[in-house]
Design a protein around this motif. Structure first.
Motif, PDB file in Angstrom:
ATOM      1  N   TRP A   1      85.613  18.071  72.899  1.00  0.00           N
ATOM      2  CA  TRP A   1      86.871  18.599  72.363  1.00  0.00           C
ATOM      3  C   TRP A   1      86.799  20.109  72.177  1.00  0.00           C
ATOM      4  CZ3 TRP A   1      91.072  15.979  72.841  1.00  0.00           C
ATOM      5  CH2 TRP A   1      91.043  14.583  72.836  1.00  0.00           C
TER       6      TRP A   1
ATOM      7  N   ILE B   1      87.653  22.037  75.337  1.00  0.00           N
ATOM      8  CA  ILE B   1      89.072  22.181  75.683  1.00  0.00           C
ATOM      9  C   ILE B   1      89.863  22.823  74.538  1.00  0.00           C
ATOM     10  CG2 ILE B   1      89.030  20.290  77.325  1.00  0.00           C
ATOM     11  CD1 ILE B   1      90.216  18.464  75.248  1.00  0.00           C
TER      12      ILE B   1
ATOM     13  N   GLN C   1      89.668  22.405  71.145  1.00  0.00           N
ATOM     14  CA  GLN C   1      90.030  21.644  69.945  1.00  0.00           C
ATOM     15  C   GLN C   1      88.840  21.612  68.979  1.00  0.00           C
ATOM     16  OE1 GLN C   1      93.138  20.197  69.359  1.00  0.00           O
ATOM     17  NE2 GLN C   1      93.758  21.286  71.210  1.00  0.00           N
TER      18      GLN C   1
ATOM     19  N   TRP D   1      81.013  28.864  78.045  1.00  0.00           N
ATOM     20  CA  TRP D   1      81.265  27.424  78.191  1.00  0.00           C
ATOM     21  C   TRP D   1      80.112  26.711  78.888  1.00  0.00           C
ATOM     22  CZ3 TRP D   1      81.117  25.762  83.191  1.00  0.00           C
ATOM     23  CH2 TRP D   1      81.336  26.719  84.183  1.00  0.00           C
TER      24      TRP D   1
END
Length: 512
Positions: free
Chosen positions: A126, A129, A131, A304
């Motif tokens: 999460w 992306i 969140q 990332w």
């Protein structure tokens, strides 16, 4: 999902896929089981907080009992290459009661870490992306359950497909670690690491620890990140040379992990420093995940990459953690230490079908139940994981000494590798168990207080105590009588995993 029970006239032992793994495959699965990337990011900060600049030598010292116990695993596997590992060896050496509890220790450790790995993978998914969700958010729980279910399916589908997947996943993990180390030295060399510090050989000084409690805490944390290499031994019956390759793979795994952990630790310390604020490794706010704290400063828009590496590490270890537990309960089913259903093996995939499915279901139930009751208790169960690990590793060390007690005077090699080394490893881990239990009693240890004492102690010791209760309950069933009477598995039970199974007319289960 068809299964078939093991019949005694079968020549292929317990029915597993013999001859599937070589040295490389066994080593890959052993490394994947430890989840090197996840283990580092989850533990390094806490180790630094506990012992400061002595973190690198803490990882080296924690390697010592792991290596000594790896020798015990190797020697026992050479003589008794059974997928029950600690359960089988403990029973042969000390009898059914100790052996059953050793098998329970393996199961508890697997169940707890599966819940943690799935949660971490979901949280990072999460985060990837955009969140930022709490651990007990329903979306985190849902994705974590999906991860456990998917990896249970891979484990049920066959060890060969699992090996292929692990080759890819482990390659990505180590690529990410290489990227991390190269980026660290690039940033330091270019002057873009404001908190960097110079390497010091004092970091490797074993006599520079200033706190005994800090030292023991760091060693226990370090033991946790090495844990998992013994999966190589649980897959011994599916290995091409079951008496030799698993032991060699376990030792090779331990050595690779040692160099990995020390190298990454030194690089992280040089880049982030030991400060208690900002991105310093001594900052408690980032102690459970230093990658998230430094990824943007280190890799910029490519931060990332580190997040993906942690997700892959956690998912990878989720699958490999199921393997030893399912095979342990398979062996317990074969030797009548569990209901007969646990010895079911899939006729096509040659995997412990029922045991694997049960492991996945129990892990999901435990994770969801604990999360809904209290995420803090779940976190305490993770902190207590070292107790279960030290418990069954020490049983293995002592079992090695007792099993080979008549061989110790035959040669210097037997004395050291079957006696002195396993004994020292067992004593070290037993000491770590006792010291950790004492520390966990403190109400300030962990996230909760239960019954007026540390919740970590209650959960850790309580989970082992549950095993005692289950063992006595199983003792009441008729099928268990031959096991607890020492008839279905004992010191003289012949356990065979032939290199050419056609040479032997009887089952690996010793003719139960």
């Amino acid at each position: 999902m068809s299964t078939t029970p093991i019949h005694l006239e079968r020549p292929d032992g317990k029915g597993l896929a013999t001859g599937t793994l070589g040295l490389w495959g066994s080593t890959v699965i052993g490394l994947a089981s430890t989840a090197p990337v996840y283990s580092l990011v989850a533990s390094l900060g806490w180790v630094v907080i506990a012992v400061g600049a002595q973190a690198p030598i803490a990882f080296v010292l924690a390697f010592v009992p792991m290596l000594l116990i790896a020798f015990a695993y190797r020697e026992l596997n050479n003589a008794v290459p059974d997928c029950g590992t600690t359960f089988t060896w403990g029973t042969k050496a000390f009898g059914p009661w100790v052996g059953w509890m050793g098998g329970w220790g393996v199961a508890v450790a697997g169940m707890v870490v599966l819940a943690n790995l799935a949660q971490i993978a979901s949280v990072y998914f999460w985060s990837l992306i955009g969140q930022d969700l709490e651990n007990n958010d329903w979306r985190v729980i849902l994705v974590a359950v999906v991860f456990i279910a998917a990896m249970t399916w891979v484990s049920w589908r066959g060890v060969e497909i699992g090996e292929r997947i692990q080759n890819v996943l482990l390659g990505i993990q180590y690529l990410a670690l290489v990227v991390f180390i190269v980026a660290v030295f690039w940033q330091i060399a270019s002057g873009n690491a404001p908190n960097s510090i110079e390497f010091s050989w004092e970091w490797m000084n074993p006599f520079a620890f200033t706190s005994w409690s800090g030292f023991t805490e760091a060693i226990l944390l370090a033991l946790f990140i090495y844990w998992g290499w013994d999966t190589c031994l649980a897959l011994n019956e599916e290995t091409k040379d079951p008496k030799r390759i698993p032991g060699r793979a376990a030792l090779l795994t331990c050595v690779i992990l040692l160099f990995t952990y020390v190298a990454v630790t030194i690089a992280a310390m040089m880049y982030a420093g030991l400060g208690e604020t900002g991105t310093g490794l001594g900052n408690e706010e980032h102690a459970d995940d230093f990658f998230l704290a430094i990824k943007d400063g280190l890799l910029g828009p490519f931060g990332w990459v580190l997040v993906v590496a942690v997700i892959i590490s956690a998912v990878s270890s989720t699958q490999t953690t199921i393997l030893p537990t399912a095979r342990g309960t398979l062996a317990m089913g074969v030797y009548r230490a569990l209901p007969a259903k646990f010895k079911d093996v899939h006729p096509v995939y040659k995997t412990p079908s029922f045991s694997t499915i049960v492991m996945g279901v129990v892990a999901v139930a435990y994770y969801v139940g604990m999360t809904l009751i209290s995420d803090n208790i779940l976190q305490d169960s993770i902190l207590s994981l070292g107790l279960a690990i030290a418990f069954y590793y020490s049983i293995t060390g002592f079992a090695c000494v007792w099993y080979f007690r008549k061989d110790l005077a035959k040669s210097a090699r037997d004395l050291f590798f079957k006696g002195i080394f396993p004994l020292l490893g067992g004593l070290m881990l037993a000491g770590a168990f006792v010291q950790s239990a004492i520390d966990m009693w403190d109400v300030d240890y962990g996230y909760t207080v239960l019954f007026g004492i540390g919740g970590t102690f209650v959960v850790g010791i309580g989970s082992l105590a549950v095993g005692l209760v289950l063992m006595f309950l199983w003792y009441l069933f008729p099928r268990s009588k031959r096991f607890f009477a020492g008839e279905s598995l004992n010191m003289d039970t012949e356990v065979m995993v032939p290199e050419d199974v056609s040479e032997f007319p009887r089952s690996i289960d010793g003719g139960i």
